[in-house]
Scaffold this motif. Structure first.
Motif, PDB file in Angstrom:
ATOM      1  N   ILE A 144       0.847  -1.204   0.000  1.00  0.00           N
ATOM      2  CA  ILE A 144       0.000   0.000   0.000  1.00  0.00           C
ATOM      3  C   ILE A 144       0.883   1.255   0.000  1.00  0.00           C
ATOM      4  O   ILE A 144       0.617   2.226  -0.724  1.00  0.00           O
ATOM      5  N   GLY A 145       1.957   1.224   0.786  1.00  0.00           N
ATOM      6  CA  GLY A 145       2.878   2.355   0.844  1.00  0.00           C
ATOM      7  C   GLY A 145       3.497   2.654  -0.512  1.00  0.00           C
ATOM      8  O   GLY A 145       3.635   3.810  -0.915  1.00  0.00           O
ATOM      9  N   GLU A 146       3.879   1.601  -1.234  1.00  0.00           N
ATOM     10  CA  GLU A 146       4.486   1.794  -2.557  1.00  0.00           C
ATOM     11  C   GLU A 146       3.469   2.376  -3.537  1.00  0.00           C
ATOM     12  O   GLU A 146       3.795   3.256  -4.344  1.00  0.00           O
ATOM     13  N   VAL A 147       2.238   1.876  -3.483  1.00  0.00           N
ATOM     14  CA  VAL A 147       1.198   2.385  -4.386  1.00  0.00           C
ATOM     15  C   VAL A 147       0.883   3.848  -4.063  1.00  0.00           C
ATOM     16  O   VAL A 147       0.681   4.669  -4.961  1.00  0.00           O
ATOM     17  N   GLU A 148       0.862   4.167  -2.762  1.00  0.00           N
ATOM     18  CA  GLU A 148       0.624   5.563  -2.362  1.00  0.00           C
ATOM     19  C   GLU A 148       1.727   6.480  -2.882  1.00  0.00           C
ATOM     20  O   GLU A 148       1.471   7.615  -3.285  1.00  0.00           O
ATOM     21  N   GLN A 149       2.969   5.970  -2.864  1.00  0.00           N
ATOM     22  CA  GLN A 149       4.071   6.794  -3.371  1.00  0.00           C
ATOM     23  C   GLN A 149       3.895   7.064  -4.870  1.00  0.00           C
ATOM     24  O   GLN A 149       4.154   8.178  -5.333  1.00  0.00           O
ATOM     25  N   ILE A 150       3.451   6.063  -5.613  1.00  0.00           N
ATOM     26  CA  ILE A 150       3.208   6.264  -7.053  1.00  0.00           C
ATOM     27  C   ILE A 150       2.075   7.275  -7.242  1.00  0.00           C
ATOM     28  O   ILE A 150       2.162   8.192  -8.058  1.00  0.00           O
ATOM     29  N   ARG A 151       1.010   7.135  -6.450  1.00  0.00           N
ATOM     30  CA  ARG A 151      -0.142   8.040  -6.555  1.00  0.00           C
ATOM     31  C   ARG A 151       0.239   9.486  -6.259  1.00  0.00           C
ATOM     32  O   ARG A 151      -0.275  10.427  -6.881  1.00  0.00           O
ATOM     33  N   ASP A 152       1.140   9.668  -5.302  1.00  0.00           N
ATOM     34  CA  ASP A 152       1.477  11.021  -4.839  1.00  0.00           C
ATOM     35  C   ASP A 152       2.605  11.690  -5.614  1.00  0.00           C
ATOM     36  O   ASP A 152       3.020  12.795  -5.268  1.00  0.00           O
ATOM     37  N   LYS A 153       3.128  11.031  -6.643  1.00  0.00           N
ATOM     38  CA  LYS A 153       4.211  11.639  -7.432  1.00  0.00           C
ATOM     39  C   LYS A 153       3.756  12.956  -8.030  1.00  0.00           C
ATOM     40  O   LYS A 153       2.638  13.053  -8.543  1.00  0.00           O
ATOM     41  N   ARG A 155       2.733  15.546  -6.726  1.00  0.00           N
ATOM     42  CA  ARG A 155       1.626  16.213  -6.038  1.00  0.00           C
ATOM     43  C   ARG A 155       2.209  17.122  -4.952  1.00  0.00           C
ATOM     44  O   ARG A 155       2.659  16.649  -3.904  1.00  0.00           O
ATOM     45  N   ILE A 156       2.198  18.413  -5.231  1.00  0.00           N
ATOM     46  CA  ILE A 156       2.790  19.382  -4.307  1.00  0.00           C
ATOM     47  C   ILE A 156       1.941  19.533  -3.050  1.00  0.00           C
ATOM     48  O   ILE A 156       2.451  19.643  -1.937  1.00  0.00           O
ATOM     49  N   LEU A 232      13.596  14.288  -8.707  1.00  0.00           N
ATOM     50  CA  LEU A 232      13.528  13.977 -10.135  1.00  0.00           C
ATOM     51  C   LEU A 232      12.384  13.010 -10.432  1.00  0.00           C
ATOM     52  O   LEU A 232      11.740  13.086 -11.487  1.00  0.00           O
ATOM     53  N   GLN A 233      12.127  12.100  -9.467  1.00  0.00           N
ATOM     54  CA  GLN A 233      11.035  11.136  -9.638  1.00  0.00           C
ATOM     55  C   GLN A 233       9.687  11.719  -9.220  1.00  0.00           C
ATOM     56  O   GLN A 233       8.662  11.042  -9.296  1.00  0.00           O
ATOM     57  N   GLY A 234       9.677  12.981  -8.777  1.00  0.00           N
ATOM     58  CA  GLY A 234       8.421  13.611  -8.354  1.00  0.00           C
ATOM     59  C   GLY A 234       7.998  13.241  -6.952  1.00  0.00           C
ATOM     60  O   GLY A 234       6.835  13.455  -6.577  1.00  0.00           O
ATOM     61  N   ASN A 235       8.938  12.680  -6.159  1.00  0.00           N
ATOM     62  CA  ASN A 235       8.606  12.285  -4.776  1.00  0.00           C
ATOM     63  C   ASN A 235       8.795  13.470  -3.833  1.00  0.00           C
ATOM     64  O   ASN A 235       9.911  13.984  -3.691  1.00  0.00           O
TER      65      ASN A 235
END
Length: 324
Positions: A144-153, A155-156, A232-235
């Motif tokens: 879930i944490g990994e998916v959340e990280q992808i979702r939040d890329k 996102r300021i 660079l990855q938007g994290n």
């Protein structure tokens, strides 16, 4: 003092765990074996097996049982790194080419799946249903944490709680599980098990915050991969979130840059990285990390005063001051 020196008296047991990991991921197919062994050969801190061993010292320390947990947890961590490198399109890990760079994304995904499956197979030797249930829940949270990280890329607009929830699932919970499962495998008293779990959780939160700080402040040689990769990855990691909170003009410029992520490269991000390094964001991030470590120390006070408790405290201190 280097981290391995703190727990040097565990070296004999750690060597046995390393041998067991190598044997566990042996495969009949040469590509699958080479891809799986690649990350193992690149080394690593092996901090999760260390937490398993040290937690096991608070019960009846029988290495075969403790080792079963330590091997499984480190292999699960390694499998997640192989998958991470695909998601992040990373070329280097620990200074070595990633599996996806050496082969391709398909081989990397199957290699990660293979390591993950072998870890669960290895853990099946431990006849302790509660340990399996805890680990299954940990893996669900990790995913879930990994998916959340992808979702939040890119996102300021994120709250600090979003970030903390994400790193809890991405990093802290697996370290917490390492400490807890080491206690369970040794039959440690429930009070010790709970204190060790919370210690691992707080150290894990600090560990990820320091990782995120180092991505801005450390060199490529120190990191074993190019610096500035998170942005660079938007994290949006903690230093970036704090910098946005402190300076609305910086936030507006980063928002504009994130609108065209395909145009972003390391050169374009240099001014943002320099701004964060020169701001209070690094010091404020480190202060939050320190607060988690203070909580970790308080959990250790609930354990008997042994050499192993002191080692856990020294490791936490080292994590708070590390530079790579």
């Amino acid at each position: 003092m280097k981290l391995p020196m703190i727990y040097s008296y565990l070296k004999k047991d750690l060597d046995k765990i390393e041998d067991a990991m190598t044997k566990t991921i042996r495969a009949e197919h040469p590509v699958l074996e080479d891809a799986s062994v690649q990350l193992l050969r690149a080394g690593g801190k092996r901090i999760r097996p260390v937490f398993v061993l040290l937690s096991g010292k608070f019960g009846t320390y029988e290495l075969p049982r403790i080792q079963t947990v330590a091997v499984a947890l480190e292999l699960i961590h390694m499998a997640s790194l192989v998958h991470d490198d695909v998601i992040d399109d990373a070329e280097l890990r620990r200074g070595k080419p990633t599996v996806k760079a050496q082969w391709d994304n398909k081989v990397a995904m199957y290699a990660g799946d293979y390591i993950f499956a072998r870890s669960l197979e290895y853990l099946s030797k431990l006849e302790e249903p509660r340990a399996h249930k805890i680990l299954a829940h940990t893996i669900v949270e990790l995913c879930i944490g990994e998916v959340e990280q992808i979702r939040d890329k890119y996102r300021i607009e994120q709250h600090l709680k979003d970030y903390l929830r994400r790193i809890r699932r991405k990093t802290a919970i697996l370290i917490a599980a390492s400490a807890r499962l080491g206690a369970i495998a040794s039959g440690a008293p429930l009070g010790y098990e709970r204190a060790l779990y919370r210690y691992g959780y707080y150290v894990g939160m600090s560990y990820q915050i320091i990782d995120d700080v180092l991505d801005f402040t450390a060199s490529e040689a120190e990191l074993g991969k190019p610096a500035g990769g998170d942005l660079l990855q938007g994290n949006m990691t903690l230093p970036a979130l704090i910098a946005c909170e402190e300076d609305r003009f910086f936030k507006e410029r980063l928002t504009q840059a994130f609108r065209e992520p395909e145009a972003l490269d390391r050169e374009a991000l240099k001014p943002f990285i320099e701004h964060i390094k020169a701001s209070d964001a690094i010091d404020r991030s480190l202060a939050i990390s320190d607060r988690y470590l203070e909580k970790a120390y308080r959990e250790l006070d609930k354990l008997p005063p042994t050499r192993d408790r002191n080692t856990l405290k020294q490791i936490a201190r080292h994590i708070g001051k590390r530079s790579s």
